[in-house]
Motif scaffolding. Sequence first.
Motif, PDB file in Angstrom:
ATOM      1  N   SER A 124       2.533 -28.756  33.384  1.00 19.00           N
ATOM      2  CA  SER A 124       2.505 -27.268  33.064  1.00 19.00           C
ATOM      3  C   SER A 124       3.671 -26.655  34.167  1.00 19.00           C
ATOM      4  O   SER A 124       4.710 -26.222  34.156  1.00 19.00           O
ATOM      5  CB  SER A 124       1.071 -26.785  33.981  1.00 19.00           C
ATOM      6  N   TRP A 125       3.796 -27.306  35.567  1.00 23.11           N
ATOM      7  CA  TRP A 125       4.887 -27.057  36.202  1.00 23.11           C
ATOM      8  C   TRP A 125       5.984 -27.675  36.321  1.00 23.11           C
ATOM      9  O   TRP A 125       7.203 -26.782  36.502  1.00 23.11           O
ATOM     10  CB  TRP A 125       4.092 -27.867  38.262  1.00 23.11           C
ATOM     11  N   LEU A 130       8.780 -41.822  39.949  1.00 23.66           N
ATOM     12  CA  LEU A 130       8.441 -40.204  40.471  1.00 23.66           C
ATOM     13  C   LEU A 130       9.912 -40.896  41.620  1.00 23.66           C
ATOM     14  O   LEU A 130      10.470 -39.970  42.347  1.00 23.66           O
ATOM     15  CB  LEU A 130       7.064 -40.160  40.441  1.00 23.66           C
ATOM     16  N   LEU A 145       7.544 -36.975  45.049  1.00 23.55           N
ATOM     17  CA  LEU A 145       6.706 -37.811  44.292  1.00 23.55           C
ATOM     18  C   LEU A 145       6.838 -36.970  42.323  1.00 23.55           C
ATOM     19  O   LEU A 145       5.035 -37.501  42.102  1.00 23.55           O
ATOM     20  CB  LEU A 145       5.814 -38.577  44.756  1.00 23.55           C
ATOM     21  N   VAL A 174       7.332 -33.743  39.679  1.00 22.03           N
ATOM     22  CA  VAL A 174       7.511 -33.005  39.011  1.00 22.03           C
ATOM     23  C   VAL A 174       7.499 -31.848  39.111  1.00 22.03           C
ATOM     24  O   VAL A 174       6.341 -31.366  38.882  1.00 22.03           O
ATOM     25  CB  VAL A 174       8.190 -34.157  37.391  1.00 22.03           C
ATOM     26  N   PRO A 175       7.807 -30.716  38.751  1.00 22.04           N
ATOM     27  CA  PRO A 175       9.827 -31.360  38.265  1.00 22.04           C
ATOM     28  C   PRO A 175      10.739 -31.408  39.863  1.00 22.04           C
ATOM     29  O   PRO A 175      10.446 -30.682  40.292  1.00 22.04           O
ATOM     30  CB  PRO A 175      10.196 -29.613  37.750  1.00 22.04           C
ATOM     31  N   SER A 182       8.540 -26.312  41.778  1.00 24.63           N
ATOM     32  CA  SER A 182       9.039 -25.130  40.761  1.00 24.63           C
ATOM     33  C   SER A 182       9.751 -23.949  41.067  1.00 24.63           C
ATOM     34  O   SER A 182      10.602 -23.123  40.540  1.00 24.63           O
ATOM     35  CB  SER A 182       7.733 -25.056  39.263  1.00 24.63           C
TER      36      SER A 182
HETATM   37  N1  LIG Z   1       3.593 -27.742  43.060  1.00 23.72           N
HETATM   38  C1  LIG Z   1       4.704 -28.639  42.954  1.00 23.72           C
HETATM   39  C2  LIG Z   1       3.395 -29.162  42.052  1.00 23.72           C
HETATM   40  C3  LIG Z   1       4.494 -30.494  41.046  1.00 23.72           C
HETATM   41  C4  LIG Z   1       3.345 -30.594  40.361  1.00 23.72           C
HETATM   42  O1  LIG Z   1       2.175 -31.139  40.969  1.00 23.72           O
HETATM   43  N2  LIG Z   1       3.743 -31.690  39.357  1.00 23.72           N
HETATM   44  C5  LIG Z   1       2.503 -32.926  38.369  1.00 23.72           C
HETATM   45  C6  LIG Z   1       2.611 -32.962  37.160  1.00 23.72           C
HETATM   46  S1  LIG Z   1       2.614 -30.928  36.349  1.00 23.72           S
HETATM   47  C7  LIG Z   1       3.088 -34.721  39.283  1.00 23.72           C
HETATM   48  O2  LIG Z   1       3.990 -34.529  38.965  1.00 23.72           O
HETATM   49  N3  LIG Z   1       2.109 -34.836  39.113  1.00 23.72           N
HETATM   50  C8  LIG Z   1       2.787 -36.297  39.020  1.00 23.72           C
HETATM   51  C9  LIG Z   1       1.606 -36.773  40.533  1.00 23.72           C
HETATM   52  O3  LIG Z   1       0.651 -36.501  41.290  1.00 23.72           O
HETATM   53  O4  LIG Z   1       1.214 -38.212  40.501  1.00 23.72           O
HETATM   54  C10 LIG Z   1       5.981 -27.569  42.219  1.00 23.72           C
HETATM   55  O5  LIG Z   1       5.364 -26.770  42.307  1.00 23.72           O
HETATM   56  O6  LIG Z   1       6.461 -28.477  41.555  1.00 23.72           O
END
Ligand SMILES: N[C@@H](CCC(=O)N[C@@H](CS)C(=O)NCC(=O)O)C(=O)O
Length: 219
Positions: free
Chosen positions: A14-15, A46, A53, A55-56, A68
């Motif tokens: 979603s992010w 990542l 670590l 995305v995005p 994001s």
């Molecule tokens: N606050 C961050 C949140 C980013 C986030 O949590 N991304 C998740 C995917 S939606 C991620 O990278 N997860 C991989 C992990 O935690 O290993 C933003 O707004 O970009």
Amino acid sequence: MALTLVLGNKNYSSWSMRPWILMHHFGLKFEELVIPLYQADSAEMLRRYSPSLKVPVLIDDELSIWESMAICEYVNDNYLQDKALPNGREARALCRAYCHEMHAGFGAIRSAMPMNCRARRTLPVSAAVQPEVERIDALWHKARRRYREHGDYLFGSFSMADALFAPIVMRFQTYDVPVSQTSADYMTTMLANASVVSWYEDACKESAEIAIAEVGEPR
Ligand SMILES: N[C@@H](CCC(=O)N[C@@H](CS)C(=O)NCC(=O)O)C(=O)O
């Protein structure tokens, strides 16, 4: 200009969807690099691209921008001539408040209803989720009432706020969450947006499944 947006799975991330929708909607040219999450080599990938670590991440030549909201603000400032924010003091302030409330909040929805674009599920709306659904419904309703003369999106023309709420629209569609007629009409507008359609089609082409994001009963 050499922009690359590093993303997670389109079905689930979603992010990642937020800046992608913003950039795609406004016709920015960029490369995409999708890192399938929760795979054996996800952490390694990542680490290679993302200082946080997660995305995005937007790579603009020598600059890497994570988070994001920071990416949305960066492209608005540097590539969109401010088109991602509405005109006028009030609308700009409210649009930013909507974006930040979305970015910082709605934790119950985010944990109970993972984005899963291609799925159609039933899931009881829990006591923790219900007030967040009502708050989002009220936000959408208020903006649509106030700005409807300027267009069909939250602040009339498509803005950063629509990009930020796009994954909520996907979730409400997946889990068939009841909302007011005004919000349902807004969801119809969003689901017909060419960039949202394009993201959804890409999500449907992905085959990877993330078990923890598969919740609810098929409907
Ligand atoms: N606050 C961050 C949140 C980013 C986030 O949590 N991304 C998740 C995917 S939606 C991620 O990278 N997860 C991989 C992990 O935690 O290993 C933003 O707004 O970009």
